[in-house]
Design a protein around this motif. Structure first.
Motif, mmCIF file in Angstrom:
data_model
loop_
_atom_site.group_PDB
_atom_site.id
_atom_site.type_symbol
_atom_site.label_atom_id
_atom_site.label_comp_id
_atom_site.label_asym_id
_atom_site.label_seq_id
_atom_site.Cartn_x
_atom_site.Cartn_y
_atom_site.Cartn_z
ATOM 1 N N SER A 154 0.822 -1.208 0.000
ATOM 2 C CA SER A 154 0.000 0.000 0.000
ATOM 3 C C SER A 154 0.857 1.260 0.000
ATOM 4 N N ASN A 155 0.286 2.335 -0.526
ATOM 5 C CA ASN A 155 0.954 3.630 -0.511
ATOM 6 C C ASN A 155 0.580 4.465 0.706
ATOM 7 N N GLN A 156 -0.354 3.969 1.518
ATOM 8 C CA GLN A 156 -0.767 4.647 2.735
ATOM 9 C C GLN A 156 -0.879 3.609 3.857
ATOM 10 N N PRO A 157 -0.667 4.025 5.104
ATOM 11 C CA PRO A 157 -0.680 3.055 6.203
ATOM 12 C C PRO A 157 -2.080 2.568 6.539
ATOM 13 N N SER A 158 -2.153 1.341 7.014
ATOM 14 C CA SER A 158 -3.400 0.755 7.515
ATOM 15 C C SER A 158 -3.250 0.507 9.010
ATOM 16 N N ILE A 159 -4.303 -0.003 9.622
ATOM 17 C CA ILE A 159 -4.207 -0.346 11.039
ATOM 18 C C ILE A 159 -3.159 -1.431 11.274
ATOM 19 N N ALA A 160 -2.852 -2.222 10.251
ATOM 20 C CA ALA A 160 -1.811 -3.245 10.390
ATOM 21 C C ALA A 160 -0.438 -2.598 10.530
ATOM 22 N N ASP A 161 -0.159 -1.588 9.717
ATOM 23 C CA ASP A 161 1.116 -0.869 9.842
ATOM 24 C C ASP A 161 1.266 -0.286 11.233
ATOM 25 N N LEU A 162 0.212 0.341 11.724
ATOM 26 C CA LEU A 162 0.246 0.968 13.038
ATOM 27 C C LEU A 162 0.521 -0.048 14.136
ATOM 28 N N SER A 163 -0.181 -1.168 14.104
ATOM 29 C CA SER A 163 -0.036 -2.179 15.147
ATOM 30 C C SER A 163 1.358 -2.797 15.143
ATOM 31 N N LEU A 164 1.849 -3.183 13.986
ATOM 32 C CA LEU A 164 3.155 -3.832 13.903
ATOM 33 C C LEU A 164 4.299 -2.866 14.195
ATOM 34 N N ALA A 165 4.170 -1.622 13.753
ATOM 35 C CA ALA A 165 5.226 -0.647 14.007
ATOM 36 C C ALA A 165 5.361 -0.365 15.501
ATOM 37 N N CYS A 166 4.229 -0.247 16.203
ATOM 38 C CA CYS A 166 4.287 -0.038 17.648
ATOM 39 C C CYS A 166 4.936 -1.225 18.344
ATOM 40 N N GLN A 167 4.682 -2.421 17.853
ATOM 41 C CA GLN A 167 5.302 -3.603 18.438
ATOM 42 C C GLN A 167 6.814 -3.563 18.289
ATOM 43 N N ILE A 168 7.280 -3.253 17.096
ATOM 44 C CA ILE A 168 8.719 -3.242 16.842
ATOM 45 C C ILE A 168 9.415 -2.144 17.637
ATOM 46 N N MET A 169 8.721 -1.043 17.881
ATOM 47 C CA MET A 169 9.333 0.041 18.659
ATOM 48 C C MET A 169 9.679 -0.404 20.073
ATOM 49 N N GLN A 170 9.035 -1.451 20.577
ATOM 50 C CA GLN A 170 9.342 -1.942 21.915
ATOM 51 C C GLN A 170 10.770 -2.475 21.992
ATOM 52 N N LEU A 171 11.355 -2.803 20.846
ATOM 53 C CA LEU A 171 12.729 -3.299 20.825
ATOM 54 C C LEU A 171 13.734 -2.231 21.247
ATOM 55 N N GLU A 172 13.290 -0.991 21.351
ATOM 56 C CA GLU A 172 14.183 0.083 21.783
ATOM 57 C C GLU A 172 14.710 -0.132 23.204
ATOM 58 N N VAL A 173 14.072 -1.013 23.963
ATOM 59 C CA VAL A 173 14.573 -1.275 25.319
ATOM 60 C C VAL A 173 15.840 -2.133 25.299
ATOM 61 N N LEU A 174 16.164 -2.729 24.161
ATOM 62 C CA LEU A 174 17.371 -3.540 24.048
ATOM 63 C C LEU A 174 18.590 -2.645 23.918
ATOM 64 N N ASP A 175 19.766 -3.202 24.194
ATOM 65 C CA ASP A 175 20.971 -2.397 23.998
ATOM 66 C C ASP A 175 21.217 -2.210 22.506
ATOM 67 N N GLU A 176 22.005 -1.198 22.185
ATOM 68 C CA GLU A 176 22.182 -0.788 20.789
ATOM 69 C C GLU A 176 22.739 -1.909 19.916
ATOM 70 N N LYS A 177 23.700 -2.658 20.446
ATOM 71 C CA LYS A 177 24.303 -3.738 19.661
ATOM 72 C C LYS A 177 23.279 -4.803 19.327
ATOM 73 N N ASP A 178 22.472 -5.178 20.307
ATOM 74 C CA ASP A 178 21.448 -6.204 20.096
ATOM 75 C C ASP A 178 20.383 -5.712 19.121
ATOM 76 N N LEU A 179 19.965 -4.465 19.292
ATOM 77 C CA LEU A 179 18.952 -3.893 18.401
ATOM 78 C C LEU A 179 19.450 -3.855 16.966
ATOM 79 N N ASN A 180 20.683 -3.419 16.776
ATOM 80 C CA ASN A 180 21.248 -3.358 15.429
ATOM 81 C C ASN A 180 21.409 -4.749 14.834
ATOM 82 N N GLY A 181 21.732 -5.720 15.685
ATOM 83 C CA GLY A 181 21.859 -7.088 15.198
ATOM 84 C C GLY A 181 20.545 -7.650 14.683
ATOM 85 N N LEU A 182 19.448 -7.251 15.314
ATOM 86 C CA LEU A 182 18.133 -7.724 14.888
ATOM 87 C C LEU A 182 17.626 -6.995 13.654
ATOM 88 N N LEU A 183 17.722 -5.667 13.672
ATOM 89 C CA LEU A 183 17.133 -4.878 12.587
ATOM 90 C C LEU A 183 18.097 -4.617 11.430
#
Length: 250
Positions: free
Chosen positions: A162-191
């Motif tokens: 899609s060219n515009q976000p749906s409720i799926a984009d919103l839900s999944l993006a908020c989930q992934i943002m929770q990874l910010e609690v990890l240390d930088e090395k671990d976060l970079n290794g995942l993403l």
């Protein structure tokens, strides 16, 4: 009557609902349910949500819990919500449902399991579990690879091409943002291996500005507090941090 939205901002699904209401100019009253104080297990809140999780809403006499159900209801019941969030086209809706169902079975399980067992278990009085963390990390990595190779397949910026976000984009993006609690090395290794996922997150943030960043201040505030606490070792003071959210939100 004004829509009441019961949330704890440290909860990923809570943030998705709040962002949706704000980006679509839905009038609502925010009611905080502090998971760290176990307000979600109070008799009063049980009347709102017998499952004792956040978020939940009350719209007149109508009560509803589970974030995906709430997002679908809000997109369907409130006038002025743009069609791209939850399209009228039945085929596009079905595709969005497939992403949301997949999310709970894969991305959410992997994210929550890894964060808890690798990093935050001591905050809720549990020991770290390296074996469970390793298993959850595999599921999380698999989930990110599927977003990269399948859900972001196509020419559009967002999920399902899609060219515009749906409720799926919103839900999944908020989930992934929770990874910010990890240390930088671990976060970079995942993403790090998932360039399309990284760009999609940035595109989603931009599309939902300023509400996306505002809603995620709670995560960064917690992160700062957690780092200060962990540098001194986990003690009784850490029990005041709001991380039971990882066990008690949906």
């Amino acid at each position: 009557m004004t829509l009441k939205v019961y949330i704890d901002p440290i909860s990923e699904p809570s943030r998705a609902v709040i962002i949706f209401c704000k980006i679509n100019d839905i009038d609502f009253e925010e009611v905080r349910v502090e998971l760290s104080k176990r307000e979600n297990v109070s008799p009063e809140y049980k009347e709102i949500n017998p499952m004792r999780q956040v978020p939940a809403i009350v719209d007149g006499r109508f009560k509803l819990f589970e974030s995906h159900a709430i997002l679908i209801y809000l997109a369907s019941a409130f006038p002025g919500v743009s069609n791209h969030w939850y399209p009228a086209d039945v085929f596009k809706r079905a595709k969005i449902h497939s992403v949301l169902d997949w999310h709970h079975s894969f991305l959410r399980r992997g994210t929550a399991g890894y964060i808890m067992n690798s990093t935050l278990a001591p905050v809720v009085g549990r020991p770290l579990n390296p074996q469970a963390a390793a298993e959850a990390r595999k599921l999380l990595s698999y989930s990110l690879s599927k977003i990269e190779s399948f859900w972001l397949k196509g020419s559009g910026k967002f999920l399902l091409g899609s060219n515009q976000p749906s409720i799926a984009d919103l839900s999944l993006a908020c989930q992934i943002m929770q990874l910010e609690v990890l240390d930088e090395k671990d976060l970079n290794g995942l993403l790090g291996p998932h360039k399309k996922v990284q760009q999609w997150i940035e595109d989603t943030k931009y599309a939902l500005r300023p509400h996306f960043d505002e809603a995620h201040k709670a995560v960064f505030t917690f992160l700062e507090r957690w780092k200060k606490q962990s540098s001194r070792g986990v003690n009784n003071e850490t029990e005041s941090l709001s991380k039971p959210a990882l066990r008690a939100n949906m």
